[in-house]
Design an enzyme around this catalytic site. Structure first.
Site, PDB file in Angstrom:
ATOM      1  N   GLU A   1       1.301  -5.245  10.909  1.00  9.65           N
ATOM      2  CA  GLU A   1       0.683  -3.920  10.979  1.00  9.65           C
ATOM      3  C   GLU A   1       1.410  -3.171  12.086  1.00  9.65           C
ATOM      4  O   GLU A   1       1.292  -3.515  13.262  1.00  9.65           O
ATOM      5  CB  GLU A   1      -0.821  -4.029  11.281  1.00  9.65           C
ATOM      6  CG  GLU A   1      -1.610  -4.800  10.230  1.00  9.65           C
ATOM      7  CD  GLU A   1      -1.854  -4.000   8.964  1.00  9.65           C
ATOM      8  OE1 GLU A   1      -1.539  -2.788   8.948  1.00  9.65           O
ATOM      9  OE2 GLU A   1      -2.376  -4.573   7.991  1.00  9.65           O
TER      10      GLU A   1
ATOM     11  N   GLU B   1       1.710   3.629   3.131  1.00  2.76           N
ATOM     12  CA  GLU B   1       2.151   3.064   4.405  1.00  2.76           C
ATOM     13  C   GLU B   1       3.675   3.161   4.473  1.00  2.76           C
ATOM     14  O   GLU B   1       4.402   2.220   4.165  1.00  2.76           O
ATOM     15  CB  GLU B   1       1.632   1.625   4.530  1.00  2.76           C
ATOM     16  CG  GLU B   1       0.102   1.608   4.549  1.00  2.76           C
ATOM     17  CD  GLU B   1      -0.496   0.213   4.572  1.00  2.76           C
ATOM     18  OE1 GLU B   1      -1.738   0.133   4.601  1.00  2.76           O
ATOM     19  OE2 GLU B   1       0.241  -0.780   4.569  1.00  2.76           O
TER      20      GLU B   1
ATOM     21  N   HIS C   1       0.876  -1.174   0.000  1.00  3.35           N
ATOM     22  CA  HIS C   1       0.000   0.000   0.000  1.00  3.35           C
ATOM     23  C   HIS C   1       0.914   1.225   0.000  1.00  3.35           C
ATOM     24  O   HIS C   1       1.746   1.394   0.898  1.00  3.35           O
ATOM     25  CB  HIS C   1      -0.916   0.006   1.223  1.00  3.35           C
ATOM     26  CG  HIS C   1      -1.904  -1.127   1.219  1.00  3.35           C
ATOM     27  ND1 HIS C   1      -2.158  -1.894   2.330  1.00  3.35           N
ATOM     28  CD2 HIS C   1      -2.686  -1.610   0.222  1.00  3.35           C
ATOM     29  CE1 HIS C   1      -3.061  -2.811   2.017  1.00  3.35           C
ATOM     30  NE2 HIS C   1      -3.399  -2.664   0.748  1.00  3.35           N
TER      31      HIS C   1
END
Length: 350
Positions: A230, A70, A67
């Site tokens: 994450e 990010e 992404h």
């Protein structure tokens, strides 16, 4: 001797990639200070081979930027490349593993957006063929092939193939740093859980169905111990406090250097997916606060979503929501529901 082109690329791989620079045909390979050999394979794709490769040498794919917005893990990987190039004698990183570094959605990185047409992390395992006109489709196919080629030369010994795919979350979380492990039908690895503990990952989410993420692809197609990390919140390039991600950074460096690292004092808590919210139409409603944190718990009988005749009502004493997002395209996941399974999962590790 290090050429100027090589020095600029390895010293700041992120800036080199964002600028759209490419090495000349005779400058796509070289040797680092520690004897490790490097190869530029594609935009945002670098491979390193240690000075000595044995039968059981570990192969690690480290990816970020799947992404494009990010940014923190992208910056971490760029620093990692710099330190490998410098070698341990110059305060850098000793490399004992084969390593493939991938910056995923480079065009989206340049545009400071998540993706242009389609979420790249939903286009793997061949799904890119269903959206042939998508800007992201060729990149998904290229990253699949990069992984296949890299792991084709990897040891087949247990625990020799790893993929660490690093992300940051859109929203806050009850567990700021957590991991997602793909479903392969095989038992989960104690080595992976211990590595996640060393990385100070506080929670692990276990998928129960196959998906189209990059880590699902490498786990299934390449036999890798794969995880999606994450690591915090989405922020623009240059605005990240990288010390917040020191746990994951140090654990990855220990993995690449062949060091055991620090034994985790606690293992992560574990949550297993039990259901998902699917946006069936534009009438979909997600009945939670727009800023609800990941892993927020909801009690039995709570209505969480509706879409025409569809209703999702919490059926267990407690279910937690992860990745709630009502703005996805119809047909895509608008949230995951998980329950805690720590004791059972940790007792089943191999």
């Amino acid at each position: 001797m290090t050429s100027n082109a090589e020095h600029g690329m390895l010293d700041d791989f992120l800036a080199y990639t964002l600028a759209g620079r490419r090495p000349a045909a005779h400058e796509t390979q070289g040797t680092c200070a520690n004897g490790a050999r490097w190869s530029w394979l594609d935009e945002g794709v670098l491979q390193f081979e240690p000075a000595s490769v044995g039968k059981g040498t570990r192969s690690v794919l480290a990816s970020a930027g799947v992404h494009g917005d990010e940014t923190a893990p992208i910056e971490l990987l760029s620093r990692l490349v710099r330190d490998i190039a410098r070698g341990s004698a110059q305060g850098g990183l000793a490399l004992t593993c084969r390593l493939l570094v991938i910056l995923g959605n480079v065009d989206a990185m340049r545009d400071a957006c998540r993706y242009r047409d389609d979420d790249l992390n939903r286009l793997f395992s061949g799904r890119h063929a269903q959206v042939p006109h998508s800007h992201e489709a060729p990149r998904a196919a290229a990253l699949e092939q990069a992984a296949i080629r890299f792991f084709a030369d990897a040891s087949s010994e247990a625990g020799a193939r790893w993929h660490i795919d690093m992300h940051t979350a859109i929203r806050a979380s009850a567990f700021e740093q957590f991991a997602l492990l793909p479903h392969t039908g095989k038992p989960f690895s104690r080595a992976m859980f211990e590595w996640l503990g060393e990385a100070r990952i506080s929670a692990v989410l276990l998928h129960t169905t196959k998906g189209n993420t990059y880590s699902h692809f490498t786990a299934e197609a390449c036999g890798a111990e794969a995880c999606t990390l994450e690591l915090g919140k989405v922020r623009p390039f240059g605005q990240n406090d990288l010390t917040r991600f020191a746990g994951a950074d140090e654990a990855l460096r220990h993995l690449l250097a062949g060091e055991s690292g620090v034994a985790p004092t606690t293992m992560p808590r574990v949550f297993t997916v039990i259901d998902q919210l699917t946006k069936q139409s534009d009438a979909f409603e997600l009945l939670v606060a727009a800023d609800v944190p990941n892993f927020t718990p909801f009690a039995k009988d709570t209505l969480l979503a509706r879409d025409g005749d569809y209703r999702y009502i919490v059926s267990r004493d407690e279910e937690r929501i992860v990745f709630p997002n009502a703005t996805v395209k119809p047909g895509l996941r608008a949230g995951l529901l998980v329950v805690e399974t720590t004791r059972h999962t940790l007792s089943q590790l191999v």
